[in-house]
Write a protein that holds these residues in place. Structure first.
Motif, PDB file in Angstrom:
ATOM      1  N   LEU A 140       0.832  -1.203   0.000  1.00 46.26           N
ATOM      2  CA  LEU A 140       0.000   0.000   0.000  1.00 46.26           C
ATOM      3  C   LEU A 140       0.869   1.257   0.000  1.00 46.26           C
ATOM      4  O   LEU A 140       0.590   2.222  -0.711  1.00 46.26           O
ATOM      5  N   THR A 141       1.953   1.230   0.756  1.00 44.42           N
ATOM      6  CA  THR A 141       2.878   2.369   0.789  1.00 44.42           C
ATOM      7  C   THR A 141       3.545   2.557  -0.566  1.00 44.42           C
ATOM      8  O   THR A 141       3.685   3.687  -1.048  1.00 44.42           O
ATOM      9  N   ILE A 142       3.957   1.473  -1.199  1.00 47.00           N
ATOM     10  CA  ILE A 142       4.575   1.551  -2.536  1.00 47.00           C
ATOM     11  C   ILE A 142       3.613   2.225  -3.511  1.00 47.00           C
ATOM     12  O   ILE A 142       3.985   3.143  -4.233  1.00 47.00           O
ATOM     13  N   LEU A 143       2.370   1.776  -3.537  1.00 47.48           N
ATOM     14  CA  LEU A 143       1.389   2.358  -4.453  1.00 47.48           C
ATOM     15  C   LEU A 143       1.133   3.832  -4.124  1.00 47.48           C
ATOM     16  O   LEU A 143       1.016   4.660  -5.025  1.00 47.48           O
ATOM     17  N   THR A 144       1.087   4.157  -2.845  1.00 42.57           N
ATOM     18  CA  THR A 144       0.865   5.544  -2.436  1.00 42.57           C
ATOM     19  C   THR A 144       2.031   6.424  -2.874  1.00 42.57           C
ATOM     20  O   THR A 144       1.824   7.542  -3.359  1.00 42.57           O
ATOM     21  N   LEU A 145       3.253   5.937  -2.735  1.00 40.54           N
ATOM     22  CA  LEU A 145       4.429   6.695  -3.188  1.00 40.54           C
ATOM     23  C   LEU A 145       4.414   6.884  -4.701  1.00 40.54           C
ATOM     24  O   LEU A 145       4.804   7.936  -5.209  1.00 40.54           O
ATOM     25  N   LEU A 146       3.965   5.873  -5.414  1.00 41.90           N
ATOM     26  CA  LEU A 146       3.933   5.960  -6.875  1.00 41.90           C
ATOM     27  C   LEU A 146       2.887   6.935  -7.391  1.00 41.90           C
ATOM     28  O   LEU A 146       2.898   7.285  -8.569  1.00 41.90           O
ATOM     29  N   LYS A 147       1.987   7.393  -6.519  1.00 42.11           N
ATOM     30  CA  LYS A 147       1.045   8.439  -6.926  1.00 42.11           C
ATOM     31  C   LYS A 147       1.802   9.718  -7.281  1.00 42.11           C
ATOM     32  O   LYS A 147       1.358  10.491  -8.112  1.00 42.11           O
ATOM     33  N   THR A 148       2.943   9.932  -6.626  1.00 39.65           N
ATOM     34  CA  THR A 148       3.707  11.162  -6.809  1.00 39.65           C
ATOM     35  C   THR A 148       4.594  11.106  -8.039  1.00 39.65           C
ATOM     36  O   THR A 148       4.623  12.040  -8.834  1.00 39.65           O
ATOM     37  N   ARG A 149       5.315   9.984  -8.203  1.00 37.72           N
ATOM     38  CA  ARG A 149       6.196   9.851  -9.370  1.00 37.72           C
ATOM     39  C   ARG A 149       6.709   8.418  -9.463  1.00 37.72           C
ATOM     40  O   ARG A 149       6.576   7.632  -8.533  1.00 37.72           O
ATOM     41  N   ASP A 200      -7.538   2.086 -15.173  1.00 35.47           N
ATOM     42  CA  ASP A 200      -8.723   1.285 -15.471  1.00 35.47           C
ATOM     43  C   ASP A 200      -9.253   0.538 -14.246  1.00 35.47           C
ATOM     44  O   ASP A 200     -10.060  -0.372 -14.378  1.00 35.47           O
ATOM     45  N   LYS A 201      -8.784   0.949 -13.063  1.00 32.53           N
ATOM     46  CA  LYS A 201      -9.211   0.290 -11.822  1.00 32.53           C
ATOM     47  C   LYS A 201      -9.716   1.357 -10.845  1.00 32.53           C
ATOM     48  O   LYS A 201      -9.008   1.753  -9.910  1.00 32.53           O
ATOM     49  N   PRO A 202     -10.954   1.834 -11.039  1.00 30.40           N
ATOM     50  CA  PRO A 202     -11.457   2.928 -10.193  1.00 30.40           C
ATOM     51  C   PRO A 202     -11.519   2.569  -8.713  1.00 30.40           C
ATOM     52  O   PRO A 202     -11.373   3.442  -7.863  1.00 30.40           O
ATOM     53  N   TYR A 203     -11.706   1.319  -8.382  1.00 26.86           N
ATOM     54  CA  TYR A 203     -11.761   0.888  -6.991  1.00 26.86           C
ATOM     55  C   TYR A 203     -10.398   1.034  -6.318  1.00 26.86           C
ATOM     56  O   TYR A 203     -10.321   1.354  -5.133  1.00 26.86           O
ATOM     57  N   ILE A 204      -9.296   0.848  -7.061  1.00 28.73           N
ATOM     58  CA  ILE A 204      -7.944   1.054  -6.517  1.00 28.73           C
ATOM     59  C   ILE A 204      -7.658   2.554  -6.450  1.00 28.73           C
ATOM     60  O   ILE A 204      -7.143   3.050  -5.438  1.00 28.73           O
ATOM     61  N   ARG A 205      -7.994   3.274  -7.498  1.00 27.62           N
ATOM     62  CA  ARG A 205      -7.790   4.732  -7.506  1.00 27.62           C
ATOM     63  C   ARG A 205      -8.522   5.368  -6.327  1.00 27.62           C
ATOM     64  O   ARG A 205      -8.002   6.270  -5.679  1.00 27.62           O
ATOM     65  N   GLY A 206      -9.730   4.889  -6.056  1.00 23.05           N
ATOM     66  CA  GLY A 206     -10.517   5.431  -4.942  1.00 23.05           C
ATOM     67  C   GLY A 206      -9.816   5.256  -3.612  1.00 23.05           C
ATOM     68  O   GLY A 206      -9.793   6.172  -2.786  1.00 23.05           O
ATOM     69  N   VAL A 207      -9.231   4.093  -3.394  1.00 22.28           N
ATOM     70  CA  VAL A 207      -8.490   3.854  -2.152  1.00 22.28           C
ATOM     71  C   VAL A 207      -7.275   4.776  -2.092  1.00 22.28           C
ATOM     72  O   VAL A 207      -7.022   5.429  -1.071  1.00 22.28           O
ATOM     73  N   LEU A 208      -6.525   4.861  -3.189  1.00 21.22           N
ATOM     74  CA  LEU A 208      -5.297   5.663  -3.195  1.00 21.22           C
ATOM     75  C   LEU A 208      -5.582   7.155  -3.026  1.00 21.22           C
ATOM     76  O   LEU A 208      -4.750   7.882  -2.474  1.00 21.22           O
ATOM     77  N   GLU A 209      -6.750   7.611  -3.468  1.00 24.76           N
ATOM     78  CA  GLU A 209      -7.114   9.023  -3.292  1.00 24.76           C
ATOM     79  C   GLU A 209      -7.239   9.389  -1.819  1.00 24.76           C
ATOM     80  O   GLU A 209      -7.091  10.551  -1.453  1.00 24.76           O
ATOM     81  N   HIS A 210      -7.500   8.406  -0.979  1.00 22.88           N
ATOM     82  CA  HIS A 210      -7.687   8.665   0.444  1.00 22.88           C
ATOM     83  C   HIS A 210      -6.433   8.375   1.279  1.00 22.88           C
ATOM     84  O   HIS A 210      -6.478   8.478   2.502  1.00 22.88           O
ATOM     85  N   MET A 211      -5.350   8.036   0.621  1.00 22.55           N
ATOM     86  CA  MET A 211      -4.103   7.790   1.337  1.00 22.55           C
ATOM     87  C   MET A 211      -3.427   9.126   1.663  1.00 22.55           C
ATOM     88  O   MET A 211      -3.565  10.092   0.919  1.00 22.55           O
TER      89      MET A 211
END
Length: 107
Positions: A20-29, A77-88
């Protein structure tokens, strides 16, 4: 039902704090393995294992830049994952300065 199973499997990937942290960090770059090692304090083989799992579920992709492999999010193409990451929380403060990109990989 198959689609529901696929979504459930992808969401299980988010149940692990490191992934989860890896994906959250990848939101930035995009980041390379050695940057994750420095940021998270997890061994290179451990980070590589997490990235392999995320890649196999289609949540990240990799691209080679010189001798380094960088990872990026592939959740358009995965809105359910994007939704979770938007709240991280914003973890950009954990990232190295832009002029020091890849410095972790050079040591």
């Amino acid at each position: 039902m198959e689609q529901l199973n696929d979504i459930a499997d992808k969401l299980k990937m988010l149940g692990d704090k490191t992934r989860l942290t890896i994906l959250t960090l990848l939101k930035t770059r995009d980041l390379c393995v050695c940057e994750f090692v420095d940021i998270l304090g997890v061994s290179q083989p451990g980070i590589s294992q997490h990235l392999r799992k995320l890649k196999s579920h289609g949540l990240v992709s990799e691209s080679r830049r010189g001798q380094w492999v960088y990872y990026s999010l592939t959740v358009e193409d995965k809105p359910y994952i994007r939704g979770v990451l938007e709240h991280m929380p914003d973890l950009s403060n954990l990232l190295p300065e832009p002029d020091k990109l890849g410095a972790a990989c050079k040591s």
